[in-house]
Design a protein around this motif. Sequence first.
Motif, short mmCIF file in Angstrom:
data_model
loop_
_atom_site.label_atom_id
_atom_site.label_comp_id
_atom_site.label_asym_id
_atom_site.label_seq_id
_atom_site.Cartn_x
_atom_site.Cartn_y
_atom_site.Cartn_z
N HIS A 175 0.87 -1.19 0.00
CA HIS A 175 0.00 0.00 0.00
C HIS A 175 0.90 1.23 0.00
O HIS A 175 1.87 1.29 0.77
CB HIS A 175 -0.87 -0.09 1.26
CG HIS A 175 -1.75 1.08 1.54
ND1 HIS A 175 -2.23 1.94 0.57
CD2 HIS A 175 -2.27 1.53 2.73
CE1 HIS A 175 -3.00 2.85 1.15
NE2 HIS A 175 -3.02 2.64 2.45
N ASP A 184 2.42 5.88 5.79
CA ASP A 184 2.62 5.25 7.10
C ASP A 184 3.19 3.83 6.95
O ASP A 184 3.71 3.26 7.91
CB ASP A 184 1.34 5.24 7.95
CG ASP A 184 0.13 4.70 7.21
OD1 ASP A 184 -0.03 4.99 6.01
OD2 ASP A 184 -0.67 4.00 7.84
N HIS A 185 3.09 3.26 5.74
CA HIS A 185 3.67 1.94 5.47
C HIS A 185 4.84 2.01 4.49
O HIS A 185 5.78 1.25 4.59
CB HIS A 185 2.61 0.98 4.92
CG HIS A 185 1.38 0.99 5.74
ND1 HIS A 185 1.34 0.50 7.03
CD2 HIS A 185 0.13 1.48 5.50
CE1 HIS A 185 0.14 0.69 7.53
NE2 HIS A 185 -0.61 1.28 6.63
N HIS A 221 -6.91 0.43 1.54
CA HIS A 221 -7.75 1.57 1.69
C HIS A 221 -7.72 2.51 0.49
O HIS A 221 -8.61 3.35 0.33
CB HIS A 221 -7.26 2.20 3.02
CG HIS A 221 -7.18 3.60 3.28
ND1 HIS A 221 -6.10 4.25 3.81
CD2 HIS A 221 -8.14 4.54 3.14
CE1 HIS A 221 -6.36 5.51 4.01
NE2 HIS A 221 -7.58 5.71 3.61
N GLU A 279 0.38 4.34 0.92
CA GLU A 279 0.29 5.41 1.92
C GLU A 279 1.54 5.39 2.79
O GLU A 279 2.05 4.33 3.17
CB GLU A 279 -0.99 5.28 2.77
CG GLU A 279 -1.22 6.55 3.57
CD GLU A 279 -2.63 6.66 4.17
OE1 GLU A 279 -3.39 5.68 4.15
OE2 GLU A 279 -2.94 7.76 4.67
N HIS A 322 -1.57 -2.33 11.11
CA HIS A 322 -1.85 -1.52 12.31
C HIS A 322 -2.46 -2.43 13.37
O HIS A 322 -3.36 -3.23 13.07
CB HIS A 322 -2.87 -0.41 12.02
CG HIS A 322 -2.42 0.61 11.05
ND1 HIS A 322 -1.41 1.50 11.32
CD2 HIS A 322 -2.87 0.92 9.80
CE1 HIS A 322 -1.25 2.31 10.28
NE2 HIS A 322 -2.11 1.97 9.34
FE1 FEO Z 1 -3.87 3.63 4.34
FE2 FEO Z 1 -2.30 2.66 7.19
O1 FEO Z 1 -2.48 3.50 5.56
#
Ligand code: FEO
Length: 392
Positions: A77, A81-82, A144, A79, A220
């Motif tokens: 993914h 944060d990853h 997401h 984004e 997460h």
């Molecule tokens: Fe959609 Fe935890 O990033």
Amino acid sequence: MRPRKITENVFWMGFIDWDRRIFDSLVPIPNGTSYNAYLIKGSEKTVLIDSVDPEHYEALESQLEYVDKLDYVVSLHAEQDHSGSIPFVLEKYPDAMLVTSKKEKPMLMDLLHIPEDKFIIVEDHETLSLGDKTLEFILTPWVHWPETMVAYLKEDKILFSCDFFGSHMASTELFVTNETEVYEAAKLYYAEIMMPYHPIIKKNLDKISEYDIDIIAPSHGQLYSNPEFIIELHKEWIVGPVKNKVVIPYVSMHSSTRKMVEHLAGALIDRGIQVELFNLEVADTGKIAISLVDAATVVLGTPSVLAGPHPAVVYAAYITNALRPKTKFLSIVGSYGWGCKTLDILKGLTHNLKAELVDPVFIKGAPKDEDFKLLDKLADEIMEKHKSIDIL
Ligand code: FEO
């Protein structure tokens, strides 16, 4: 913290973020969160799945001291944060290749400036052999972002699900041990992050149901050694019936709307309907999001301000519309002093909801006996509407 063993030669790496309270400058996360990366040491190849928020790369870097050689980094993914620490990882292991989907590659090039020759593209159900272990990639769009995918480690029956099935929760327990505690965090996470895409996510749930899964390892929160727990909850939230419940986000300036909302709430309770009231002066957006997951009806309560709804109700309507809950019915109650476009504005703001509008009760000035009777009638109508659908 050192890498933590999950199964033989499969390890958790990452960072537990105890302090974070808001995500994407939007989403409340009262329990903190974690950024989970995973290391798999096959007999021939070693792979790192995802990384951590770049603010916390130091934690991952210290764990990578235990890793001599890295052949692949998998990005599930884009984004940050990853993916945000992937450039640092690639710098540390210059021979490692970055494995991702066709859709994600340009996103990673745009967001992280990763050069094109670092990529290996995988298709849906394509496998990557690590020697004695095999990763299969499964495209799962919109869990997401549109490019998201998950990875299944065949020999260990682990599903690395990235955002899918996650929860924003900081804990030193690697696996879920208290399902009751995780329930609310997972529901909040679902409401805020997955619910807007729930019809598409249903297809992804069907897709992964073909796999024999012993462990779900999200990016997460804690891992699930009882995957059925979180899979069944997602089925309930996505396709299960709504509850005999009315959610009422409201604001009142001079008590007229408050009196109306309280009267309506009482009338609904008298008719056997569960009510959740949220005074937007003090309400927690996350709690509203959780309530929306399975509410049959939403009633917005607002006074008129400058010829329209109160700005706090505008925000609540906008968020409700953006989260796209399964809500079946919508109504509006409130009070105005002179001419306004409140009803039209709120109807326009909630156009995404596939909800039937039940006649609003929007009155001039302080509520009178006849207005309370209109609210009783609205409660009758909501009760009848709830009886007309499949309800929990
Ligand atoms: Fe959609 Fe935890 O990033």
